[in-house]
Design an enzyme around this catalytic site. Sequence first.
Site, PDB file in Angstrom:
ATOM      1  N   HIS A  13       0.833  -1.209   0.000  1.00  0.00           N
ATOM      2  CA  HIS A  13       0.000   0.000   0.000  1.00  0.00           C
ATOM      3  C   HIS A  13       0.869   1.261   0.000  1.00  0.00           C
ATOM      4  CE1 HIS A  13      -3.606   2.421   1.016  1.00  0.00           C
ATOM      5  NE2 HIS A  13      -2.738   3.149   1.710  1.00  0.00           N
ATOM      6  N   GLU A  14       1.826   1.310   0.905  1.00  0.00           N
ATOM      7  CA  GLU A  14       2.672   2.499   1.002  1.00  0.00           C
ATOM      8  C   GLU A  14       3.590   2.648  -0.214  1.00  0.00           C
ATOM      9  OE1 GLU A  14       1.999   4.698   3.050  1.00  0.00           O
ATOM     10  OE2 GLU A  14       0.722   3.542   4.408  1.00  0.00           O
ATOM     11  N   HIS A  17       1.783   4.655  -2.829  1.00  0.00           N
ATOM     12  CA  HIS A  17       1.905   6.100  -2.609  1.00  0.00           C
ATOM     13  C   HIS A  17       3.306   6.592  -2.986  1.00  0.00           C
ATOM     14  CE1 HIS A  17      -1.988   6.372  -0.810  1.00  0.00           C
ATOM     15  NE2 HIS A  17      -1.681   5.709   0.293  1.00  0.00           N
TER      16      HIS A  17
END
Length: 366
Positions: A13-14, A17
């Site tokens: 997920h990170e 980003h």
Amino acid sequence: MGILFFGLVILVHELGHFWAARANDVKVVEFSIGMGPRLLKKQRGETLFSLKAIPFGGSCLMEEDEGPSDDPRAFVNKKPWRRFTILVAGALMNLLLGVVMMSVVVAASPMMPTTTVGAIWSPPAAQEYLEDGEEAVPQIPTLQAQGLLPGDTITHVNGRRVLSHIDIDFLYFRGGMSAVDLVVNRDGQRVELPGLQLREWPRVDGTYGYFLGFSQAGAPRSVGRVLGETFARSASMTRLVWLSLFDLVTGQFGLNDMAGPVGLVVMVGDGAQGVQEGIAAGQSLAQALSPLLFLGALISINIGIMNLLPLPALDGGRIVFVLIEGIVRKPVPKKFEGTVHAVGLVLLLLLMAIVTFSDIIGLIRR
């Protein structure tokens, strides 16, 4: 094992980003996995990479993420569509991870279950699934007597379209496990079977839940089937998450039915134990990993969808403010946005504390 597995989902997920920020020339000040004090850290270029003590959550802190800045590479100074791309990238990576995990599950299956009815059992044939001393299954009309036939392809359960075979059980149990309305395709014709009485028989070991009195025919593997089934099951799982969230909001499920970080780690740990047992039983690594990867796909898709919800403190809440700015051509005052996210974060942490407490109580009672 559970913590590592959960950490992988957060890491992906990170990374979404992070990669989107780099692609849009936004300075990333810190990329971290975990929460709380730093255990390990390493500066690489302009970004500090760190591992923190509490193994839940993570962050991709960008230059002046929330406040004003004169730096053209600051997140706040990028055009709304670029900020939208960065914010949505984390959830998209989770959805992609879920699809990848599901593809392994599908590819490892010697025969892929379909939505076509295979064999139909009458109640006496199900007696072997009863535990010793359990009462005999009450006699009900056989499914064939009620109109369901081998070879029927189930297209709808209780009014909802069936996307893959996992929808059949989920939609039936969601409907209350009494009578069920089916729509089937029979030799190219649409046939409606309202009020079909199915009967659930608990299995002896309790690990497979219930069977509904019929099997689902299998289909041999092929590249086309694996790809099609991967996306069909992923779509089913995505809808499953949305429907479960709707049931939670409308009160059909309670907080006790939710699983927090502790509960997820426990479930993954149980899945990891199942992998060892599968390998010991002679299964291939891919087959032994399938139940764990299925659970991982569900968790990853769940996290991806939850992060897109338009709630303060989540990516979805921040996306709402970016969309408002893009529509009205004027940014929402940062002080107001910051206050909304701060309140949302407090409420989110409170919810996590309640769910975690419920997880711990459930763990103690095991």
